[in-house]
Write a protein that holds these residues in place. Structure first.
Motif, PDB file in Angstrom:
ATOM      1  N   GLY A  93       0.793  -1.220   0.000  1.00  0.00           N
ATOM      2  CA  GLY A  93       0.000   0.000   0.000  1.00  0.00           C
ATOM      3  C   GLY A  93       0.826   1.270   0.000  1.00  0.00           C
ATOM      4  O   GLY A  93       0.365   2.319  -0.472  1.00  0.00           O
ATOM      5  N   ASP A  99      -0.995  -3.121  -5.416  1.00  0.00           N
ATOM      6  CA  ASP A  99      -2.150  -3.789  -4.831  1.00  0.00           C
ATOM      7  C   ASP A  99      -1.616  -4.981  -4.045  1.00  0.00           C
ATOM      8  O   ASP A  99      -0.839  -5.787  -4.565  1.00  0.00           O
ATOM      9  CB  ASP A  99      -3.086  -4.261  -5.944  1.00  0.00           C
ATOM     10  CG  ASP A  99      -4.375  -4.858  -5.398  1.00  0.00           C
ATOM     11  OD1 ASP A  99      -4.375  -5.343  -4.249  1.00  0.00           O
ATOM     12  OD2 ASP A  99      -5.378  -4.846  -6.126  1.00  0.00           O
ATOM     13  N   GLN A 138      -1.240  -5.426 -12.424  1.00  0.00           N
ATOM     14  CA  GLN A 138      -0.780  -5.686 -11.053  1.00  0.00           C
ATOM     15  C   GLN A 138      -0.093  -7.056 -10.971  1.00  0.00           C
ATOM     16  O   GLN A 138      -0.422  -7.911 -10.146  1.00  0.00           O
ATOM     17  CB  GLN A 138      -1.933  -5.600 -10.059  1.00  0.00           C
ATOM     18  CG  GLN A 138      -2.421  -4.185  -9.799  1.00  0.00           C
ATOM     19  CD  GLN A 138      -1.343  -3.327  -9.120  1.00  0.00           C
ATOM     20  OE1 GLN A 138      -0.776  -3.704  -8.121  1.00  0.00           O
ATOM     21  NE2 GLN A 138      -1.078  -2.156  -9.687  1.00  0.00           N
TER      22      GLN A 138
END
Length: 692
Positions: free
Chosen positions: A123, A128, A212
């Motif tokens: 974070g 992610d 991601q």
């Protein structure tokens, strides 16, 4: 000066020698982090035991096991280290044993630890926390998708394939080098695509970020980028009171950078390794990390050297010490052993590769009769192809073996391709060989190849109809050239001329078929040399149908029906292992050092370290094989000829006193025959003689 504060040696350290104990107790009887430590652990000096005892000693002094980070290069090594620490800590007290078992959680490979840290800090660095990690195959597919979307797969000239593109990307990331330099030194056949590769790698990174996704190299890259921020670096560094790194000579620039970022003053940082065993530059590792480590700190890191060897006899160590002592830059150490022996390592001169294979096999069998099992013996070599002749000899004599380090020679794709052409030309009804051979041509895929093979089988005599077979118009010219090759391999050609003709045609196709054609051509040439030792094509192909044990990865499983088997291994795959008796093939210039690794001083020095690693694998017996010449199948202009070889430059004349120099018996007789004017060798007679 010893850092221990007591002359009383705790029971759990009593098994260590003085240098090992000094390393294990560095910092004294305190759990507080001491300054940086470098342990130069010579081959067979008990490195793993020393590192495990150091961790156990830290626990005994009150260190929090949850704040100890142990970094290794394989999960197996991490698990073994954890087991040793738990056992040793248990000797200190039951409490420490329980602590080690329950709380020693930060132990693993660089990549696994990196993944854990990135999950925790995702974070704060824009990731992610549910990011996925691609394996090499997934990464290659993703880079291939970007390759197609950018139109690079449709180039008029061959653009690097997905596997090569990923290898280049990985090399740049791990070495932190410039793309242009990486291309010139490691992937010269791709240098013309520098601009396109930059665009491809940018697209690849953007695709990963959009999805991601992290690849294998990103686990280090993101970790290093994360600790390049001073705040995060201090925070993550403070999580660990002690960081211990095994095999530090195998780290790359990225790994060294992230360690120094977390521990800039070196407090609590211990690295263990051996500069003389730094042999993985092709993976991005650099010997500079361990050579420069002490000076990365002010004051410099403490240096402790482990010189007592528990593996080899003193004569083997004396020879290995002499070889590595000539290195241009190294940590000074002189390995020694209490294992005395009157037997020096042997330098065995043999006439050629055929005699080398026969000599090695006879020595292996003699040692087996003397009580040394096959599994306690190993044959080592610089490149996987160097064992080709030996593999055939072992198969002929029904001696089981396992090979470490790449595919077996006869299972490599390019070798199987050449054999498929020969087999199909000899027997047009061989469906498997024909199907494989035909698909080597541009523009012809499985469907067309299957149809041609079916037509040939249905219409005897077959070959007369080849030129009439329907092929795509784009492949017509190549097909007719291939038909001429097949039809020209018939009766009337003296062996090994047919194989030489196939090899010449195939080498012209290799740039199209492979990104690393230069490396593979050496195997095709080696196959031609082997072919020249057989009296005819039928004998050659018949012998090679005896399949050796499967080996489709870096480690082949042991033969299913044999409990005892000989070990064949590249030197790179042999590192960290040991055997009672070791034979090293082709200890000559051109093979060791390899002709492909003499472009710079650093490459030559790494080749010297390779020989040192090979020699220090032997416990009791060591023989270095020195073929005096290599047979090369000739071209039309030069004919068959022998190329003479020189003993490796790493064993100059002044070191010969460390070896027993002997000539394998057949060499003397053959040399006398040549001196008497016998210029031709009856290869068929020699082959028959090997059966007697």
């Amino acid at each position: 000066m010893n850092d221990t504060t007591s002359t009383v040696v705790p029971d759990y350290l009593s098994a260590l020698n003085e240098a090992q104990r000094e390393a294990a107790c560095y910092g004294g009887d305190s759990a507080q982090a001491a300054g940086p430590l470098l342990v130069i652990a010579g081959a067979g000096s008990g490195k793993t035991s020393t590192l495990a005892h150091r961790v156990a000693h830290l626990l005994a002094q009150g260190a929090d096991p949850g704040r100890i980070l142990l970094l290794t290069f394989s999960r197996r090594a991490a698990d073994e280290m954890t087991r040793r620490v738990q056992r040793i800590a248990g000797l200190v007290s039951q409490r420490h044993g329980r602590l080690a078992s329950a709380g020693f959680s930060w132990s693993g490979t660089f990549h696994s630890v990196g993944a854990r840290l990135l999950r925790e800090y995702a974070g704060r660095i824009g990731l992610d926390a549910a990011f996925t990690i691609h394996d090499r195959e997934d990464s290659a597919d993703l880079i291939n998708l970007a390759r197609h979307e950018l139109g690079f797969s449709g180039k008029g000239k061959r653009f690097p394939l997905k596997g090569t593109c990923l290898a280049i990307y990985s090399a740049v990331v791990n070495t932190q080098g410039e793309l242009a330099a990486i291309l010139q030194t490691t992937f010269p056949w791709c240098a013309e695509w520098e601009t396109e590769l930059k665009s491809l790698f940018l697209a690849y990174v953007e695709a990963k970020q959009a999805q991601q996704v992290l690849d294998y190299d990103d686990l280090l890259l993101y970790w290093a980028q994360m600790v390049s921020d001073p705040v995060l670096a201090a925070e993550i560094g403070d999580r660990f009171s002690h960081i211990l790194v095994d095999e530090y000579q195998d780290t790359n620039h990225l790994q060294a950078a992230l360690l120094l970022a977390m521990k800039p003053d070196g407090r609590g940082l211990t690295v263990v390794g051996d500069d003389a065993q730094s042999i993985y530059s092709f993976r991005g590792a650099t010997v500079r990390n361990i050579l420069d480590y002490p000076q990365c700190f002010d004051p410099p890191a403490r240096l402790i050297t482990l010189e007592r060897n528990y593996r080899s006899t003193q004569p083997i160590l004396a020879a290995a010490n002499a070889v590595i002592a000539i290195a241009k830059e190294r940590y000074s150490k002189d390995l020694w052993s209490e294992r005395e022996s009157a037997q020096k390592p042997q330098l065995v001169s043999v006439r050629d590769e055929v005699d080398q294979a026969v000599c090695v096999v006879e020595n292996v069998l003699a040692r087996r009769e003397a009580g040394i099992k096959l599994t306690a013996q190993a044959v080592l070599f610089r490149a996987s192809s160097h064992s080709a002749r030996l593999e055939i000899e072992l198969t002929r004599r029904n001696i089981p073996f396992v090979k470490f380090g790449g595919l077996k020679f006869l299972e490599a794709r390019h070798v199987k391709d050449v054999l498929a052409i020969l087999r199909w030309a000899q027997n047009p009804r061989d469906r498997i060989s024909g199907f494989r051979a035909i698909q080597l041509l541009p523009g012809i895929g499985p469907k067309t190849a299957g149809r041609i093979v079916a037509n040939v089988i249905a219409a005897a005599p077959g070959c007369a109809l080849l030129a009439e077979q329907p092929v795509p118009e784009s492949g017509q010219t190549a097909w007719l050239e291939f038909v001429a090759l097949i039809e020209g391999l018939g009766v009337g050609r003296n062996w090994p001329a047919p194989l030489e003709k196939v090899a010449l045609w195939y080498e012209a196709q290799m740039d199209r078929l492979f990104d690393d054609a230069t490396m593979r051509i050496a195997d095709v040439q080696q196959l031609a040399r082997i072919a020249a030792t057989y009296p005819n094509q039928e004998r050659f192909l018949t012998e090679l149908t005896l399949d050796p044990p499967d080996a489709t990865s870096d480690e082949a499983g042991p033969p299913l029906l044999d409990e005892d088997y000989l070990i064949l291994s590249t030197i790179h795959s042999a590192k960290g292992k040991e055997w009672s008796a070791v034979s090293v093939l082709n200890v000559v210039d051109g093979c060791m050092p390899s002709d492909l690794a003499t472009g710079s001083d650093s490459e030559i020095e790494e080749e010297r370290r390779l020989l040192y690693v090979a020699m220090t694998r032997a416990k009791d017996q060591l023989e270095l094989m020195v073929p005096q010449r290599f047979y090369t199948s000739g071209q039309a202009a030069s004919g068959d000829r022998h190329v003479y070889a020189n003993r490796t430059r790493f064993i100059p004349n002044r070191l010969l006193a460390h070896f027993d120099n002997r000539v394998w018996p057949q060499v003397a007789a053959l040399a006398a025959a040549v001196d008497a004017g016998q210029s031709q060798i009856d290869l068929a007679a020699r082959m028959r003689g090997m059966w007697r």
